[in-house]
Design a protein around this motif. Structure first.
Motif, mmCIF file in Angstrom:
data_model
loop_
_atom_site.group_PDB
_atom_site.id
_atom_site.type_symbol
_atom_site.label_atom_id
_atom_site.label_comp_id
_atom_site.label_asym_id
_atom_site.label_seq_id
_atom_site.Cartn_x
_atom_site.Cartn_y
_atom_site.Cartn_z
ATOM 1 N N GLN A 8 78.458 -13.712 76.187
ATOM 2 C CA GLN A 8 77.821 -12.395 76.175
ATOM 3 C C GLN A 8 77.889 -11.770 74.788
ATOM 4 O OE1 GLN A 8 79.864 -10.226 79.230
ATOM 5 N NE2 GLN A 8 78.628 -11.082 80.891
ATOM 6 N N GLU A 9 79.052 -11.859 74.154
ATOM 7 C CA GLU A 9 79.220 -11.280 72.824
ATOM 8 C C GLU A 9 78.321 -11.963 71.801
ATOM 9 O OE1 GLU A 9 80.982 -8.700 71.311
ATOM 10 O OE2 GLU A 9 81.243 -8.035 73.374
ATOM 11 N N GLN A 10 78.186 -13.279 71.913
ATOM 12 C CA GLN A 10 77.364 -14.013 70.957
ATOM 13 C C GLN A 10 75.888 -13.654 71.091
ATOM 14 O OE1 GLN A 10 78.690 -18.037 71.830
ATOM 15 N NE2 GLN A 10 79.969 -18.069 69.993
ATOM 16 N N ARG A 11 75.460 -13.275 72.286
ATOM 17 C CA ARG A 11 74.065 -12.903 72.510
ATOM 18 C C ARG A 11 73.786 -11.446 72.154
ATOM 19 N NH1 ARG A 11 73.928 -13.981 78.151
ATOM 20 N NH2 ARG A 11 75.297 -15.755 78.215
ATOM 21 N N ALA A 12 74.836 -10.637 72.119
ATOM 22 C CA ALA A 12 74.660 -9.204 71.875
ATOM 23 C C ALA A 12 74.390 -8.944 70.395
ATOM 24 C CB ALA A 12 75.921 -8.450 72.310
ATOM 25 N N PRO A 13 73.416 -8.096 70.118
ATOM 26 C CA PRO A 13 73.149 -7.754 68.714
ATOM 27 C C PRO A 13 74.309 -6.913 68.157
ATOM 28 C CG PRO A 13 71.769 -6.455 70.175
ATOM 29 C CD PRO A 13 72.506 -7.448 71.037
ATOM 30 N N ALA A 30 85.986 -10.253 66.896
ATOM 31 C CA ALA A 30 86.295 -10.204 68.332
ATOM 32 C C ALA A 30 85.990 -11.546 68.993
ATOM 33 C CB ALA A 30 85.502 -9.085 69.007
ATOM 34 N N ILE A 31 84.877 -12.159 68.609
ATOM 35 C CA ILE A 31 84.512 -13.463 69.165
ATOM 36 C C ILE A 31 85.538 -14.506 68.769
ATOM 37 C CG2 ILE A 31 82.803 -15.324 69.052
ATOM 38 C CD1 ILE A 31 80.653 -13.084 68.776
ATOM 39 N N ALA A 32 85.964 -14.489 67.507
ATOM 40 C CA ALA A 32 86.967 -15.446 67.039
ATOM 41 C C ALA A 32 88.277 -15.271 67.798
ATOM 42 C CB ALA A 32 87.202 -15.285 65.542
#
Length: 54
Positions: A23-28, A34-36
């Motif tokens: 979800q985070e990777q798709r969010a602009p 945070a992803i890491a």
């Protein structure tokens, strides 16, 4: 808590984190930091699952 129930809980947490990362990777404008951090948590959980499965 038995080992098998602990393993199931770890697997649930891993799956939840996987969904959150997607979800985070798709969010602009998502935070790379945070992803890491979520990916690090996933890796720790996966290592724990592997260790307990032996």
């Amino acid at each position: 808590m038995s080992v098998s129930s602990h393993l199931e809980e770890l697997k649930r947490k891993h799956e939840t984190l996987s969904k959150q990362v997607e979800q985070e990777q798709r969010a602009p404008g998502s935070s790379d930091l945070a992803i890491a951090e979520m990916k690090k948590q996933k890796l720790k959980i996966k290592e724990e699952i592997s260790r307990l499965s032996m």
